[in-house]
Motif scaffolding. Structure first.
Motif, mmCIF file in Angstrom:
data_model
loop_
_atom_site.group_PDB
_atom_site.id
_atom_site.type_symbol
_atom_site.label_atom_id
_atom_site.label_comp_id
_atom_site.label_asym_id
_atom_site.label_seq_id
_atom_site.Cartn_x
_atom_site.Cartn_y
_atom_site.Cartn_z
ATOM 1 N N LEU A 125 16.502 26.759 38.200
ATOM 2 C CA LEU A 125 17.075 27.460 39.347
ATOM 3 C C LEU A 125 18.566 27.165 39.462
ATOM 4 O O LEU A 125 19.380 28.079 39.687
ATOM 5 N N GLN A 126 18.943 25.907 39.295
ATOM 6 C CA GLN A 126 20.351 25.537 39.404
ATOM 7 C C GLN A 126 21.182 26.162 38.291
ATOM 8 O O GLN A 126 22.312 26.609 38.515
ATOM 9 N N LEU A 127 20.633 26.197 37.067
ATOM 10 C CA LEU A 127 21.349 26.809 35.947
ATOM 11 C C LEU A 127 21.534 28.310 36.172
ATOM 12 O O LEU A 127 22.607 28.868 35.897
ATOM 13 N N LEU A 128 20.503 28.974 36.697
ATOM 14 C CA LEU A 128 20.594 30.408 36.984
ATOM 15 C C LEU A 128 21.634 30.686 38.068
ATOM 16 O O LEU A 128 22.443 31.624 37.953
ATOM 17 N N LEU A 129 21.645 29.875 39.110
ATOM 18 C CA LEU A 129 22.632 30.050 40.176
ATOM 19 C C LEU A 129 24.047 29.802 39.660
ATOM 20 O O LEU A 129 24.992 30.505 40.037
ATOM 21 N N CYS A 130 24.193 28.810 38.793
ATOM 22 C CA CYS A 130 25.510 28.504 38.230
ATOM 23 C C CYS A 130 26.018 29.680 37.394
ATOM 24 O O CYS A 130 27.197 30.057 37.484
ATOM 25 N N ALA A 131 25.136 30.276 36.579
ATOM 26 C CA ALA A 131 25.536 31.421 35.756
ATOM 27 C C ALA A 131 25.902 32.622 36.634
ATOM 28 O O ALA A 131 26.924 33.295 36.397
ATOM 29 N N ALA A 132 25.094 32.899 37.671
ATOM 30 C CA ALA A 132 25.383 34.027 38.557
ATOM 31 C C ALA A 132 26.696 33.827 39.308
ATOM 32 O O ALA A 132 27.491 34.763 39.466
ATOM 33 N N LEU A 133 26.946 32.589 39.756
ATOM 34 C CA LEU A 133 28.178 32.317 40.487
ATOM 35 C C LEU A 133 29.392 32.421 39.568
ATOM 36 O O LEU A 133 30.465 32.881 39.982
ATOM 37 N N ALA A 134 29.230 31.999 38.299
ATOM 38 C CA ALA A 134 30.341 32.120 37.347
ATOM 39 C C ALA A 134 30.685 33.588 37.100
ATOM 40 O O ALA A 134 31.865 33.965 37.052
ATOM 41 N N VAL A 135 29.665 34.438 36.955
ATOM 42 C CA VAL A 135 29.909 35.877 36.756
ATOM 43 C C VAL A 135 30.579 36.480 37.990
ATOM 44 O O VAL A 135 31.538 37.262 37.875
ATOM 45 N N TYR A 136 30.106 36.101 39.163
ATOM 46 C CA TYR A 136 30.702 36.640 40.388
ATOM 47 C C TYR A 136 32.141 36.155 40.547
ATOM 48 O O TYR A 136 32.996 36.891 41.053
ATOM 49 N N TRP A 137 32.417 34.933 40.114
ATOM 50 C CA TRP A 137 33.792 34.413 40.157
ATOM 51 C C TRP A 137 34.711 35.232 39.249
ATOM 52 O O TRP A 137 35.847 35.549 39.623
ATOM 53 N N VAL A 138 34.221 35.580 38.070
ATOM 54 C CA VAL A 138 35.010 36.429 37.164
ATOM 55 C C VAL A 138 35.287 37.779 37.818
ATOM 56 O O VAL A 138 36.419 38.296 37.771
ATOM 57 N N CYS A 139 34.289 38.377 38.459
ATOM 58 C CA CYS A 139 34.489 39.649 39.153
ATOM 59 C C CYS A 139 35.492 39.501 40.291
ATOM 60 O O CYS A 139 36.286 40.416 40.563
ATOM 61 N N CYS A 140 35.481 38.343 40.947
ATOM 62 C CA CYS A 140 36.360 38.120 42.090
ATOM 63 C C CYS A 140 37.821 38.031 41.648
ATOM 64 O O CYS A 140 38.691 38.713 42.205
ATOM 65 N N ILE A 141 38.123 37.229 40.637
ATOM 66 C CA ILE A 141 39.524 37.009 40.252
ATOM 67 C C ILE A 141 40.094 38.194 39.477
ATOM 68 O O ILE A 141 41.314 38.364 39.415
ATOM 69 N N THR A 142 39.235 39.018 38.875
ATOM 70 C CA THR A 142 39.725 40.172 38.127
ATOM 71 C C THR A 142 39.758 41.446 38.956
ATOM 72 O O THR A 142 40.180 42.498 38.466
#
Length: 512
Positions: A83-100
């Motif tokens: 669960l933690q690994l999945l949340l980390c991956a989803a948050l990393a993708v959302y972070w990329v969408c946020c800064i770009t």
């Protein structure tokens, strides 16, 4: 070709190899944390070279992603790590969408799922094969030469795994071919074979990572999802008539009223409602029987009520953008009755835990019940309209779930359970719950060792030392521990096996 694109392609190949090398999908730990920090660094540098600003929100998401990744190395809970690994991956993708700037909406908008879908799947796969083009592109090279080099590179990347699988199958089908391949492979060490297969699986990982970053920053290809398109889909879904939800919500509310009437003894004279709310054991029940009777059913009913509420918000026809008043009243009434059901279920679990102690699964169950209660309190508050305004449930529920997950992932659940188990054992004449401490992993070993140094009773100290010693023999956490778990390193630093064996032998000799 923009500034830093070729450097990004090379970095994606490097961190792709690190991903295959460091990432353990069964038990991610320190390797996953190191890889995530490398990914965050590469992404931040590439965004800076591309003229993008991280901003305050981007920095917060970046720190949250790194914090989640570091948490993978802190605990050894196999139930929470996926669960933690999945949340980390989803948050990393959302972070990329946020800064770009690739998000469809602002912070905590209703487009979160669409952002993750587009950023995590659609954009990377649209630009999946741009890495070889960027890597091989040069000023003095014409288009035909670039296409030839790209074709050779992709052909080799695709041929290697296919040839390896086919050769393995043919070797199993014919003994002579097996001997031939064995002679050809003679001289290659196991380390060389390991590096070779890492390189083979590095390519798809690098292609995905480059597609994610390059596609989000450059946005060469048109986005598949748009804010207006998603909004139109939402409006099209809100087509069911209000009478449909009158029937569903009215039927559920009537059923719950009948249930509480039966619990109060109105129908048969046997009241069990007050016992549930006040934490009292009803007459004729044992603790185990009372706790298990209907507990999971009540939790399932609460989950169904949550789904029904979400369905109301997704599919019910609106008036002026709001749910009809009657529907809101029925949702509020159902939320109140669901909260009573949740309190009943929690009282059962509390009685059971007071009697038999904590385990990780029981604590996880309490967390789930508490999160459901908070969500239904927010739903109840969201049905109230004050000064012509109504609470936005989506950001509040998202914040509640995020805080609840942080509490679950970083609350040291196994440490709490292990300490509670040791304290119960030291406070009364009872057997040591070895299985519970074993399920707690290294936290159970550390709690048992700390308890053995604090207690003055020799029999209890001997039992705790014996558990720690047996854990060493089983190589669960102390000896030969996985280098990716920081808790295992704490065990090896705090526990001296030689001194423990000497103390255990001395305790055994004194007891005789």
């Amino acid at each position: 070709m923009g500034r830093g694109d070729r450097g990004l392609a090379i970095c994606c190949l490097v961190i792709g190899y690190l991903f295959v090398w460091l990432m353990d999908p069964l038990q991610p730990g320190l390797g996953a944390a190191v890889w995530t920090l490398c990914f965050l660094t590469v992404t931040a540098v590439y965004a800076k070279l591309s003229g993008l600003r991280l901003g305050t929100e981007g920095l917060l998401y970046m720190m949250a992603t790194g914090f989640l990744a570091l948490g993978l190395a802190i605990h050894d809970d196999l139930l929470l790590k996926p669960l933690q690994l999945l949340l980390c991956a989803a948050l990393a993708v959302y972070w990329v969408c946020c800064i770009t700037g690739a998000r469809l909406g602002g912070a905590a908008s209703g487009y979160l799922a669409a952002d993750c879908l587009q950023g995590g799947l659609l954009t990377p796969f649209k630009t999946l094969f741009d890495l070889p083009q960027v890597l091989l592109r040069s000023r003095g090279q014409n288009t035909s030469e670039r296409h030839t080099g790209l074709g050779l590179l992709l052909g080799g990347a695709l041929a290697i795994p296919v040839l390896a699988v086919v050769a393995l199958l043919l070797a199993r089908a014919d003994h002579n071919f097996y001997e031939l391949t064995r002679k050809l492979a003679f001289g290659f060490s196991e380390q060389v074979a390991t590096v070779f297969w890492r390189l083979v699986f590095t390519l798809p990982v690098a292609l995905y990572l480059f597609g994610l970053l390059y596609g989000s920053v450059r946005r060469i290809r048109r986005q598949s999802l748009t804010a207006s398109g998603v909004r139109q889909v939402q409006m099209d879904c809100q087509a069911l008539p209000t009478s449909t939800f009158y029937v569903v919500l009215g039927g559920l509310n009537g059923l719950y009223l009948l249930f509480f009437a039966a619990r109060a003894g109105v129908l048969n004279g046997k009241a069990t409602l007050t016992a549930a709310f006040w934490g009292q054991l009803p007459t004729g029940y044992s603790y185990a029987t009372y706790a298990r009777e209907g507990f999971f059913e009540l939790c399932a009913v609460a989950a169904i009520d949550l789904l029904v509420t979400v369905g109301c918000y997704l599919f019910c026809r609106r008036k002026d953008g709001r749910l009809p008043v009657t529907v809101r009243i029925l949702v509020a009434l159902m939320a109140v009755q669901t909260l009573f059901l949740i309190v009943t279920a929690f009282s059962k679990m509390k009685l059971y835990m007071d009697r038999y102690g904590l385990t990780p699964r029981r604590l996880y169950t309490c967390w789930a019940i508490g999160l459901l209660a908070i969500l239904f309190l927010l739903i109840l508050a969201g049905q109230v309209v004050l000064w012509g305004r109504q609470l936005r449930l989506w950001p509040l529920c998202l914040a509640a779930v995020a805080l609840g997950l942080c509490l679950l992932l970083f609350g040291d659940v196994r440490g709490i359970v292990a300490q509670n188990t040791v304290n119960r054992y030291l406070a009364a004449d009872r057997e040591l719950e070895v299985q519970v401490l074993t399920d707690c992993g290294s936290a159970g070993v550390l709690a048992a060792y700390a308890g053995s140094t604090e207690t003055r009773r020799s029999d209890k100290r001997q039992q705790l030392q014996l558990f720690v010693w047996q854990s060493q023999l089983r190589e669960v956490t102390v000896q030969n521990a996985d280098w990716q778990l920081l808790t295992a390193h704490r065990c090896r630093q705090q526990i001296d096996p030689t001194a423990l064996s000497r103390d255990l032998l001395a305790e055994t000799a004194d007891s005789r």
